[in-house]
Design a protein around this motif. Structure first.
Motif, PDB file in Angstrom:
ATOM      1  N   THR A  51       0.768  -1.231   0.093  1.00  0.00           N
ATOM      2  CA  THR A  51       0.047  -0.156  -0.044  1.00  0.00           C
ATOM      3  C   THR A  51       0.782   1.332   0.000  1.00  0.00           C
ATOM      4  O   THR A  51       2.086   1.293   0.583  1.00  0.00           O
ATOM      5  CB  THR A  51      -1.111   0.112   1.133  1.00  0.00           C
ATOM      6  OG1 THR A  51      -1.626   1.402   1.253  1.00  0.00           O
ATOM      7  CG2 THR A  51      -0.121  -0.157   2.581  1.00  0.00           C
ATOM      8  N   GLU A  52       0.215   2.305  -0.834  1.00  0.00           N
ATOM      9  CA  GLU A  52       1.045   3.400  -0.724  1.00  0.00           C
ATOM     10  C   GLU A  52       0.833   4.282   0.536  1.00  0.00           C
ATOM     11  O   GLU A  52       1.660   5.120   0.764  1.00  0.00           O
ATOM     12  CB  GLU A  52       0.503   4.321  -1.806  1.00  0.00           C
ATOM     13  CG  GLU A  52      -0.784   4.763  -2.101  1.00  0.00           C
ATOM     14  CD  GLU A  52      -1.300   5.545  -3.145  1.00  0.00           C
ATOM     15  OE1 GLU A  52      -0.649   5.408  -4.214  1.00  0.00           O
ATOM     16  OE2 GLU A  52      -2.001   6.439  -3.065  1.00  0.00           O
ATOM     17  N   ASP A  53       0.035   3.833   1.579  1.00  0.00           N
ATOM     18  CA  ASP A  53      -0.350   4.657   2.720  1.00  0.00           C
ATOM     19  C   ASP A  53       0.886   4.426   3.870  1.00  0.00           C
ATOM     20  O   ASP A  53       1.199   3.340   3.858  1.00  0.00           O
ATOM     21  CB  ASP A  53      -1.609   3.942   3.259  1.00  0.00           C
ATOM     22  CG  ASP A  53      -1.803   4.458   4.508  1.00  0.00           C
ATOM     23  OD1 ASP A  53      -1.804   5.728   5.023  1.00  0.00           O
ATOM     24  OD2 ASP A  53      -2.314   3.444   5.639  1.00  0.00           O
ATOM     25  N   ASP A  54       1.181   5.773   4.170  1.00  0.00           N
ATOM     26  CA  ASP A  54       2.117   5.700   5.258  1.00  0.00           C
ATOM     27  C   ASP A  54       1.755   6.146   6.507  1.00  0.00           C
ATOM     28  O   ASP A  54       2.323   6.283   7.477  1.00  0.00           O
ATOM     29  CB  ASP A  54       3.287   6.535   4.784  1.00  0.00           C
ATOM     30  CG  ASP A  54       4.304   5.888   3.714  1.00  0.00           C
ATOM     31  OD1 ASP A  54       4.408   4.537   3.950  1.00  0.00           O
ATOM     32  OD2 ASP A  54       4.698   6.329   2.773  1.00  0.00           O
ATOM     33  N   ASP A  55       0.323   6.541   6.555  1.00  0.00           N
ATOM     34  CA  ASP A  55      -0.228   7.085   7.651  1.00  0.00           C
ATOM     35  C   ASP A  55      -0.549   6.094   8.787  1.00  0.00           C
ATOM     36  O   ASP A  55      -0.395   6.606   9.879  1.00  0.00           O
ATOM     37  CB  ASP A  55      -1.541   7.835   7.226  1.00  0.00           C
ATOM     38  CG  ASP A  55      -1.432   9.101   6.531  1.00  0.00           C
ATOM     39  OD1 ASP A  55      -0.160   9.765   6.586  1.00  0.00           O
ATOM     40  OD2 ASP A  55      -1.966   9.396   5.572  1.00  0.00           O
ATOM     41  N   ASN A  56      -1.169   5.031   8.505  1.00  0.00           N
ATOM     42  CA  ASN A  56      -1.399   4.066   9.527  1.00  0.00           C
ATOM     43  C   ASN A  56      -0.215   3.131   9.602  1.00  0.00           C
ATOM     44  O   ASN A  56       0.522   2.705   8.814  1.00  0.00           O
ATOM     45  CB  ASN A  56      -2.419   3.000   9.063  1.00  0.00           C
ATOM     46  CG  ASN A  56      -3.783   3.721   8.937  1.00  0.00           C
ATOM     47  OD1 ASN A  56      -4.142   4.409   9.869  1.00  0.00           O
ATOM     48  ND2 ASN A  56      -4.360   3.509   7.666  1.00  0.00           N
ATOM     49  N   VAL A  57       0.065   2.782  11.125  1.00  0.00           N
ATOM     50  CA  VAL A  57       1.306   2.248  11.621  1.00  0.00           C
ATOM     51  C   VAL A  57       1.353   0.787  10.808  1.00  0.00           C
ATOM     52  O   VAL A  57       2.298   0.161  10.774  1.00  0.00           O
ATOM     53  CB  VAL A  57       1.499   2.183  12.986  1.00  0.00           C
ATOM     54  CG1 VAL A  57       2.597   1.395  13.501  1.00  0.00           C
ATOM     55  CG2 VAL A  57       1.414   3.682  13.567  1.00  0.00           C
ATOM     56  N   SER A  58       0.035   0.208  10.771  1.00  0.00           N
ATOM     57  CA  SER A  58      -0.037  -1.076  10.280  1.00  0.00           C
ATOM     58  C   SER A  58       0.191  -1.367   9.009  1.00  0.00           C
ATOM     59  O   SER A  58       0.263  -2.304   8.509  1.00  0.00           O
ATOM     60  CB  SER A  58      -1.374  -1.515  10.538  1.00  0.00           C
ATOM     61  OG  SER A  58      -2.245  -0.868  10.071  1.00  0.00           O
ATOM     62  N   SER A  59       0.332  -0.200   8.150  1.00  0.00           N
ATOM     63  CA  SER A  59       0.468  -0.255   6.637  1.00  0.00           C
ATOM     64  C   SER A  59       1.868  -0.961   6.353  1.00  0.00           C
ATOM     65  O   SER A  59       2.775  -0.435   7.075  1.00  0.00           O
ATOM     66  CB  SER A  59       0.372   0.924   5.974  1.00  0.00           C
ATOM     67  OG  SER A  59      -1.061   1.387   5.926  1.00  0.00           O
ATOM     68  N   ASN A  60       1.976  -1.902   5.417  1.00  0.00           N
ATOM     69  CA  ASN A  60       3.393  -2.653   5.109  1.00  0.00           C
ATOM     70  C   ASN A  60       4.028  -3.124   6.349  1.00  0.00           C
ATOM     71  O   ASN A  60       5.172  -3.112   6.110  1.00  0.00           O
ATOM     72  CB  ASN A  60       3.974  -1.649   4.286  1.00  0.00           C
ATOM     73  CG  ASN A  60       3.286  -1.400   2.716  1.00  0.00           C
ATOM     74  OD1 ASN A  60       2.615  -2.219   2.200  1.00  0.00           O
ATOM     75  ND2 ASN A  60       3.660  -0.213   2.634  1.00  0.00           N
TER      76      ASN A  60
END
Length: 231
Positions: A51-60
């Motif tokens: 995911t390109e999301d970097d806001d949620n700690v759970s992302s990648n």
């Protein structure tokens, strides 16, 4: 995975309460994978469905925390800008891959978390798994929510996903969740479904592990390996 209106699945009602639960579960999954990888020779990792999301700690979270390796690669239908990945390919995992792409992105370990339920039909899910196996030099790991856990984290609604899929999708449309009512956006799998996919791919050496939420299997972790002698 991309939404029809260019929003992302991760951004839908991802409140802090659910983010904490998701993160806790991903830590548990990471520990299961780290235990499996202990003393195995892994040089590079390919993450499918980043995911390109970097806001949620759970992302990648999982690919970033299962260990330290020489290279981290990504294949995703989102545009991944994170410098964490040394090689990035913007492409759906259900598309055909050229010999050059397999050469460049093939890795000792291919991992995919919370992606297979978003690629559409059962046939697409089979194709995704086949591509992952082709991209794997040694091991592959595919993780998905268990359809038969009482709580469904995409819709945040319990139990209704246990209905036959046609009825479930009609209910989602009726309550205003038309995006998740479309098979191309959400097609949940059970452990039985996972086994059916592997059966379609002939004799693959694999096992299915799990983690639990309220004492019931919440996430399925399929761990497979190619035929080789580990070094």
């Amino acid at each position: 995975m991309l939404k029809d209106n260019n929003q992302k699945i991760y951004s839908v009602a991802h409140f802090s309460f659910f983010e904490k639960i998701v993160l806790k579960k991903r830590i548990e999954m990471t520990n299961v994978i780290k235990e499996f990888l202990n003393e195995k020779s892994i040089k590079d990792i390919l993450d499918v469905g980043s995911t390109e999301d970097d806001d949620n700690v759970s992302s990648n979270y999982i690919v970033k925390n299962i260990g330290k390796f020489k290279e981290y690669k990504s294949i995703s239908n989102q545009v991944i800008r994170s410098n964490f990945f040394t090689h990035k390919l913007t492409k759906s995992i259900t598309e055909n891959f050229s010999d050059e792409e397999i050469q460049n992105f093939g890795s000792d370990l291919v991992i995919s978390n919370a992606t297979i339920e978003h690629v559409g039909s059962f046939e697409n899910q089979v194709k995704m798994c086949n591509n992952i196996i082709n991209l794997s030099r040694k091991y592959f790991i595919i993780i998905t929510p268990n359809r038969f856990h009482p709580f469904e984290f995409h819709t945040k609604i319990p139990f209704i996903h246990w209905f036959p899929k046609k009825i479930y999708r009609k209910i989602l449309n009726l309550i205003g969740l038309s995006f998740f009512a479309q098979e191309k956006n959400l097609n949940l799998l059970s452990e039985y479904d996972f086994k059916l996919i592997m059966k379609k791919l002939n004799q693959i050496d694999y096992s299915i592990k799990n983690i639990k939420f309220f004492f019931i299997k919440s996430n399925l972790i399929l761990i497979g390996k190619k035929s080789f002698k580990d070094s």
